[in-house]
Design a protein around this motif. Structure first.
Motif, short mmCIF file in Angstrom:
data_model
loop_
_atom_site.label_atom_id
_atom_site.label_comp_id
_atom_site.label_asym_id
_atom_site.label_seq_id
_atom_site.Cartn_x
_atom_site.Cartn_y
_atom_site.Cartn_z
N ALA A 15 0.84 -1.20 0.00
CA ALA A 15 0.00 0.00 0.00
C ALA A 15 0.87 1.25 0.00
O ALA A 15 0.63 2.20 -0.76
N LEU A 16 1.92 1.23 0.83
CA LEU A 16 2.82 2.39 0.91
C LEU A 16 3.52 2.61 -0.43
O LEU A 16 3.74 3.76 -0.85
N SER A 17 3.84 1.51 -1.10
CA SER A 17 4.48 1.62 -2.41
C SER A 17 3.60 2.41 -3.38
O SER A 17 4.08 3.27 -4.12
N GLY A 18 2.29 2.10 -3.34
CA GLY A 18 1.35 2.85 -4.19
C GLY A 18 1.36 4.34 -3.86
O GLY A 18 1.28 5.19 -4.75
N GLU A 19 1.50 4.66 -2.57
CA GLU A 19 1.46 6.07 -2.16
C GLU A 19 2.73 6.82 -2.54
O GLU A 19 2.69 8.01 -2.84
N LEU A 20 3.89 6.11 -2.50
CA LEU A 20 5.16 6.84 -2.65
C LEU A 20 5.81 6.72 -4.03
O LEU A 20 6.80 7.41 -4.31
N LYS A 21 5.25 5.85 -4.89
CA LYS A 21 5.96 5.61 -6.17
C LYS A 21 6.09 6.88 -7.02
O LYS A 21 7.11 7.09 -7.67
N ASN A 22 5.08 7.74 -6.99
CA ASN A 22 5.16 8.96 -7.80
C ASN A 22 5.95 10.06 -7.12
O ASN A 22 6.12 11.14 -7.66
N GLU A 23 6.40 9.78 -5.91
CA GLU A 23 7.22 10.77 -5.20
C GLU A 23 8.69 10.39 -5.25
O GLU A 23 9.51 10.89 -4.47
N GLY A 24 9.02 9.42 -6.09
CA GLY A 24 10.43 9.06 -6.28
C GLY A 24 10.97 8.08 -5.25
O GLY A 24 12.18 7.93 -5.11
N ILE A 25 10.08 7.40 -4.50
CA ILE A 25 10.58 6.43 -3.52
C ILE A 25 10.08 5.02 -3.89
O ILE A 25 8.88 4.80 -4.03
N ASP A 26 11.04 4.10 -4.07
CA ASP A 26 10.69 2.71 -4.36
C ASP A 26 10.50 1.99 -3.03
O ASP A 26 11.40 2.00 -2.19
N VAL A 27 9.34 1.37 -2.85
CA VAL A 27 9.05 0.65 -1.60
C VAL A 27 8.83 -0.82 -1.96
O VAL A 27 8.05 -1.13 -2.86
N GLU A 28 9.55 -1.70 -1.27
CA GLU A 28 9.46 -3.12 -1.63
C GLU A 28 9.47 -4.02 -0.39
O GLU A 28 10.22 -3.76 0.55
N LEU A 29 8.64 -5.05 -0.42
CA LEU A 29 8.69 -6.07 0.64
C LEU A 29 9.57 -7.21 0.13
O LEU A 29 9.42 -7.66 -1.01
N ILE A 30 10.49 -7.67 0.99
CA ILE A 30 11.41 -8.75 0.61
C ILE A 30 10.97 -10.04 1.31
O ILE A 30 10.91 -10.09 2.54
N SER A 49 12.86 -6.05 -9.19
CA SER A 49 12.41 -7.29 -9.86
C SER A 49 11.58 -8.10 -8.87
O SER A 49 11.89 -8.12 -7.68
N ARG A 50 10.59 -8.81 -9.38
CA ARG A 50 9.77 -9.59 -8.45
C ARG A 50 10.35 -10.97 -8.16
O ARG A 50 10.03 -11.60 -7.18
N SER A 51 11.15 -11.48 -9.07
CA SER A 51 11.72 -12.84 -8.96
C SER A 51 10.62 -13.84 -8.62
O SER A 51 9.71 -14.02 -9.41
N GLY A 52 10.66 -14.46 -7.42
CA GLY A 52 9.65 -15.49 -7.12
C GLY A 52 8.27 -14.95 -6.84
O GLY A 52 7.29 -15.70 -6.80
N ALA A 53 8.16 -13.63 -6.62
CA ALA A 53 6.86 -13.04 -6.23
C ALA A 53 6.16 -12.45 -7.46
O ALA A 53 5.69 -11.31 -7.41
N GLN A 54 6.09 -13.22 -8.54
CA GLN A 54 5.57 -12.69 -9.81
C GLN A 54 4.14 -12.16 -9.69
O GLN A 54 3.75 -11.28 -10.42
N GLU A 55 3.36 -12.72 -8.74
CA GLU A 55 1.95 -12.32 -8.66
C GLU A 55 1.75 -11.12 -7.76
O GLU A 55 0.63 -10.67 -7.57
N ARG A 56 2.84 -10.58 -7.18
CA ARG A 56 2.69 -9.52 -6.17
C ARG A 56 3.37 -8.23 -6.59
O ARG A 56 4.55 -8.22 -6.94
N TYR A 57 2.63 -7.13 -6.45
CA TYR A 57 3.17 -5.80 -6.74
C TYR A 57 4.15 -5.39 -5.63
O TYR A 57 3.93 -5.68 -4.45
N ALA A 58 5.22 -4.72 -6.04
CA ALA A 58 6.18 -4.14 -5.09
C ALA A 58 6.68 -5.14 -4.06
O ALA A 58 6.84 -4.83 -2.88
N THR A 59 6.89 -6.37 -4.51
CA THR A 59 7.34 -7.44 -3.62
C THR A 59 8.36 -8.27 -4.37
O THR A 59 8.26 -8.43 -5.58
N SER A 60 9.36 -8.78 -3.64
CA SER A 60 10.36 -9.61 -4.30
C SER A 60 10.71 -10.80 -3.43
O SER A 60 10.83 -10.67 -2.21
#
Ligand SMILES: NC(=O)c1ccc[n+]([C@@H]2O[C@H](COP(=O)([O-])OP(=O)(O)OC[C@H]3O[C@@H](n4cnc5c(N)ncnc54)[C@H](OP(=O)(O)O)[C@@H]3O)[C@@H](O)[C@H]2O)c1
Length: 356
Positions: free
Chosen positions: A242-257, A292-303
């Protein structure tokens, strides 16, 4: 019914049958196509995609000995051991100054010295016990960070159950610590650091910010006997996306590993194997594959970046399914047997201690 009426009805049935067959075929082709695309993307991400360049996040490499490495700062929580320690070292090697936040000051000081002398970057240390959840913890973080040009936050700190335990027998203290450390501290630290990242990237044109948060297979798959930990990591999945959606247009990449086991004091696993990397191998895979999502192909902003973990995640998702009864049952049996072995070990150690 006349002969002609019979033929007409048969033709109508055939039309319906044809429509059904074409629909089934189209769905089949659609499924095979999406699966093939997703599998190709998985293979590309794990084995072929070039590593990212950290200049994008403001890295400045030091020319050995000139003391000019690390114009921008990275903040790492849970930095004094295991995976966090490796995040700190590998980000320093890329040319970031590092703020190390963790519980034990003596461990932080040793690491700080090691990093600054090896990578010629600046370091700061901050000892905080996140389980206490005191406002002063967050006041300290604010004071330490307010004048630092931070571009990276690694939300790594985490606690699991000491051994697998049925939820109804989970001790109050363990339950509270897991939620406070994994969730509350991550949210509050991000609320302090993300605005600083926003300011830094506004004042240094052309660079982006990065926030990585440590998830787990325990959060990917509902995990009986680790229910509180599992829930806390699943919480981080939705929060981070959710945070990734909020910050992506502000120049911040947010990712869950997302990670399966890694050798560390938390996992209590000493020796690495194909499916259990050491922290160095694991963090290398994370940092080289941001975006890159690698194994998390079905998930946005997740790798799910480590290659065997990626194949496991993709395999489970595309066969039995993450939320299936089958996966839940396997996980239940696995953690029940780990609990039995852990209880036997505890009893043995207690008996040995009594003898002495
Ligand atoms: N290892 C795995 O198999 C695995 C798998 C999936 C996900 N993860 C996740 O990866 C992250 C790191 O795990 P790890 O295996 O590297 O753990 P670890 O080796 O146990 O290290 C934990 C770090 O967090 C710090 N810490 C623990 N409790 C703290 C508290 N109350 N306040 C402040 N700092 C605290 C520790 O500080 P001290 O040095 O003072 O103890 C240490 O630096 C966690 O979020 C974990 O859930 C790990």
């Amino acid at each position: 019914m006349s002969f002609f009426e019979g033929i007409k009805e048969l033709t109508n049935d055939c039309k319906l049958l044809n429509i059904l067959l074409y629909t089934a075929l189209s769905i089949g082709i659609f499924k095979i196509t999406t699966f093939s695309l997703s599998f190709s993307s998985l293979i590309f991400d794990i084995f072929l995609k070039p590593s990212i360049n950290y200049k994008k996040y403001g890295a400045v490499k030091s020319t050995k000995g000139d003391g000019k490495g690390g114009a921008k700062w990275a903040v790492v929580t849970g930095a004094s051991d295991g995976i966090g320690k490796e995040y700190a070292k590998q980000l320093a090697s890329k040319g970031f100054n590092i703020l190390l936040i963790s519980r034990t000051q003596s461990k932080l000081e040793i690491l700080s010295e090691e990093i600054s002398s090896e990578f010629k970057v600046e370091t700061k240390t901050l000892a905080i016990d996140f389980s206490t959840d005191k406002p002063s913890n967050y006041e300290l973080i604010s004071q330490f960070t307010k004048n630092l040009p931070i571009t990276i936050l690694i939300n790594n700190v985490g606690q699991s159950h000491s051994i697998p335990v049925p939820f109804l027998q989970t001790q109050d203290e363990e339950l509270r610590n897991i939620i406070t450390i994994n969730n509350i501290s991550t949210l509050k630290t991000t609320q302090i650091i993300a605005p600083i990242i926003q300011n830094t990237i506004k004042s240094s044109k052309g660079i982006r910010g990065l926030i990585l948060t440590m998830g787990s297979f325990g959060g990917l798959l509902p995990t009986p006997y680790l229910a509180t930990y599992s829930g806390s990591k699943a919480f981080l999945q939705n929060w981070s996306s959710a945070l990734s959606g909020e910050l992506k247009n502000e120049g911040i990449d947010v990712e869950l590993i997302i990670s399966y086991l890694v050798t560390s004091s938390m996992s209590k696993i000493k020796y690495s194997s194909a499916t259990i990397p050491n922290p160095k191998q694991f963090v290398k895979s994370v940092l080289s594959s941001v975006g890159s999502r690698s194994g998390a192909q079905e998930r946005y902003a997740t790798s799910t970046p480590y290659w065997t973990h990626a194949l496991m995640h993709f395999g489970i998702e595309n066969t039995v399914g993450i939320y299936s009864k089958f996966a839940n049952g396997l996980n239940f049996n696995m953690h029940k047997s780990i609990r039995i072995r852990a209880l036997k070990k505890q009893a043995r150690l207690e008996a040995e201690a009594k003898k002495q």
